[in-house]
Design a protein around this motif. Structure first.
Motif, PDB file in Angstrom:
ATOM      1  N   LYS A 281       0.832  -1.212   0.000  1.00 59.18           N
ATOM      2  CA  LYS A 281       0.000   0.000   0.000  1.00 59.18           C
ATOM      3  C   LYS A 281       0.862   1.257   0.000  1.00 59.18           C
ATOM      4  O   LYS A 281       0.606   2.217  -0.741  1.00 59.18           O
ATOM      5  CB  LYS A 281      -0.919  -0.014   1.220  1.00 59.18           C
ATOM      6  CG  LYS A 281      -1.809   1.208   1.389  1.00 59.18           C
ATOM      7  CD  LYS A 281      -2.691   1.058   2.625  1.00 59.18           C
ATOM      8  CE  LYS A 281      -3.641   2.235   2.794  1.00 59.18           C
ATOM      9  NZ  LYS A 281      -2.911   3.478   3.139  1.00 59.18           N
ATOM     10  N   LYS A 284       2.625   1.854  -3.366  1.00 57.36           N
ATOM     11  CA  LYS A 284       1.653   2.284  -4.377  1.00 57.36           C
ATOM     12  C   LYS A 284       1.323   3.763  -4.234  1.00 57.36           C
ATOM     13  O   LYS A 284       1.164   4.481  -5.230  1.00 57.36           O
ATOM     14  CB  LYS A 284       0.381   1.445  -4.249  1.00 57.36           C
ATOM     15  CG  LYS A 284      -0.691   1.776  -5.273  1.00 57.36           C
ATOM     16  CD  LYS A 284      -1.914   0.882  -5.079  1.00 57.36           C
ATOM     17  CE  LYS A 284      -2.989   1.216  -6.107  1.00 57.36           C
ATOM     18  NZ  LYS A 284      -4.189   0.346  -5.941  1.00 57.36           N
ATOM     19  N   GLU A 285       1.239   4.247  -2.993  1.00 54.31           N
ATOM     20  CA  GLU A 285       0.828   5.628  -2.739  1.00 54.31           C
ATOM     21  C   GLU A 285       2.001   6.600  -2.615  1.00 54.31           C
ATOM     22  O   GLU A 285       1.788   7.814  -2.507  1.00 54.31           O
ATOM     23  CB  GLU A 285       0.006   5.683  -1.439  1.00 54.31           C
ATOM     24  CG  GLU A 285      -1.273   4.864  -1.495  1.00 54.31           C
ATOM     25  CD  GLU A 285      -1.978   4.789  -0.149  1.00 54.31           C
ATOM     26  OE1 GLU A 285      -1.361   5.237   0.850  1.00 54.31           O
ATOM     27  OE2 GLU A 285      -3.114   4.296  -0.098  1.00 54.31           O
TER      28      GLU A 285
END
Length: 423
Positions: A281, A284-285
């Motif tokens: 996560k 990805k961000e």
């Protein structure tokens, strides 16, 4: 000699304090741990209960630190981050739990350090490093992430005892201070390794001096391509592997995978509880500004704070990906004169069509004329703003690319200039 008749106090502005600190030592760079370690000891800043990550290397230090911060924050840890240099405001250098601090916190910290300085001529970087540590010490942090300023062995940050040391890569830079070959530079950067502690080297092309130092200290050296690996699984995803297993479905982002993977390797050996899901996560961000960042598309304007041959090679690889038969690339470059200007420019020549050289009006800044001696043909400008104005008038808005590169200072001047340029 100190130009201030009066020492700033807690009612002074942050800018007054920074001007004062700049003049405490006649040298901008004076590599020596004795001064800073003495005052750190007085302030009880040499021992932390936090898990400490110390990050050195020629390129990618700031990105590595920010990835570590992002993942640990997403995992629920309290985190302190110290990086350099800043782009627009001094406050950018220190973050606690993802937030910049108000001026007053810095001012109080400076005032306390000054009260304990005993007329010792700290350099600017030594003083602000102490300030960062003091601000971290005042809080109960799980993790502290520190970016080395220059080299490693004699850098002010090396007064700490890191749990995990990271060296992102080694290339020629800061020759005057670190040496003129990778072996010597490796010796300096390996100064952040600690006995029986983990050390991550984030490049497959390791320098033998790092292996020698690691062996002499019995450090737990982990090398990219040997002790951990990464590879693309398709156009959009990649996989990380170490002796704890695989992490797949990692999104390919706008940063070198070698840098991202070294941060993951460091987190894994820290044994802090971080899940694969949080790593996926967070990657990805993840976003860190001004690392080959496109800030406009018509015309396309890209800003990058890189400033050495290694960074220029990476930039060239990115330019190769985006340049079309119709596009021309305009490079606006300003550099510091103590950088490897010749080889930095050489590594950019293949894909750049027009070089716009700009003077940087700081003590270490190179003039546009100095930059031009390494180029067969370039246009000369007094500052980045002038170069941007001229380039925007020349480019084809649909096809051409403007890249500002060469220094944090160049990018900061571009950011300010673009606020007032209409196109």
């Amino acid at each position: 000699m100190n130009k201030f008749l009066n020492i700033p106090n807690t009612n002074s502005s942050l800018q007054d304090w920074l001007l004062y600190i700049e003049q405490l030592n006649i040298k901008d760079i004076d590599l020596n741990l004795e001064r800073v370690k003495y005052i750190a000891s007085k302030l009880n800043l040499l021992n932390f209960t936090s898990k400490i990550f110390l990050v050195a290397g020629t390129n990618g230090k700031g990105t590595t630190c920010s990835i570590l911060e992002n993942i640990f924050l997403n995992s629920g840890f309290s985190v302190g981050l110290y990086t350099s240099p800043h782009l627009l405001k001094y406050n950018e250098r220190i973050k606690i739990n993802g937030e910049f601090l108000d001026d007053l916190f810095h001012i109080k910290s400076f005032h306390l350090i000054e009260s304990q300085r005993d007329s010792i001529p700290l350099t600017y970087f030594e003083f602000i490093t102490l300030s960062a540590l003091l601000l971290f010490k005042e809080r109960s942090l799980n993790v502290i992430i520190i970016e080395v300023g220059l080299g490693g062995r004699l850098d002010a940050t090396n007064i700490l005892n890191p749990d995990i040391s990271i060296i992102t890569n080694i290339d020629i830079d800061h020759v005057k201070f670190l040496g003129n070959n990778r072996y010597k530079i490796g010796l300096e950067k390996a100064g952040i390794l600690r006995p029986k502690k983990y050390a991550i080297f984030g490049d497959v092309n390791i320098t033998y001096s790092i292996i020698e130092i690691a062996n002499s200290l019995n450090s737990k050296l982990l090398q990219s391509g040997l002790d951990y690996m990464y590879w693309k699984s398709d156009l959009n995803n990649w996989i990380f592997w170490d002796n704890q297993g695989f992490i797949d479905n990692l999104k390919i982002i706008n940063y070198p995978l070698s840098i991202v993977s070294s941060a993951i390797a460091a987190i894994r050996v820290s044994r802090l509880p971080v899940s694969k899901f949080i790593i996926q996560k967070s990657i990805k961000e993840f976003f860190l500004p001004y690392r080959f960042q496109t800030i406009s598309y018509k015309p396309r304007i890209i800003l990058d704070v890189g400033h050495n041959p290694h960074a220029a090679l990476y930039i060239s690889s990115r330019l190769a990906e985006i340049k079309s038969k119709k596009s021309k690339i305009y490079l606006i470059i300003g550099m510091l004169k103590d950088k490897d200007i010749k080889n930095t420019l050489f590594n950019l020549m293949k894909y750049v069509d027009f070089f716009y050289c700009s003077t940087l009006h700081v003590e270490r800044g190179a003039t546009a004329q100095y930059l031009s001696r390494y180029l067969p043909n370039c246009s000369i400008f007094n500052n980045i703003k002038e170069a941007l104005h001229y380039a925007i008038k020349k480019v084809n808005f649909n096809n051409d690319i403007i890249l500002v590169f060469g220094s944090f200072i160049s990018v900061s001047e571009a950011i300010l200039a673009l606020k007032y340029i209409s196109f």
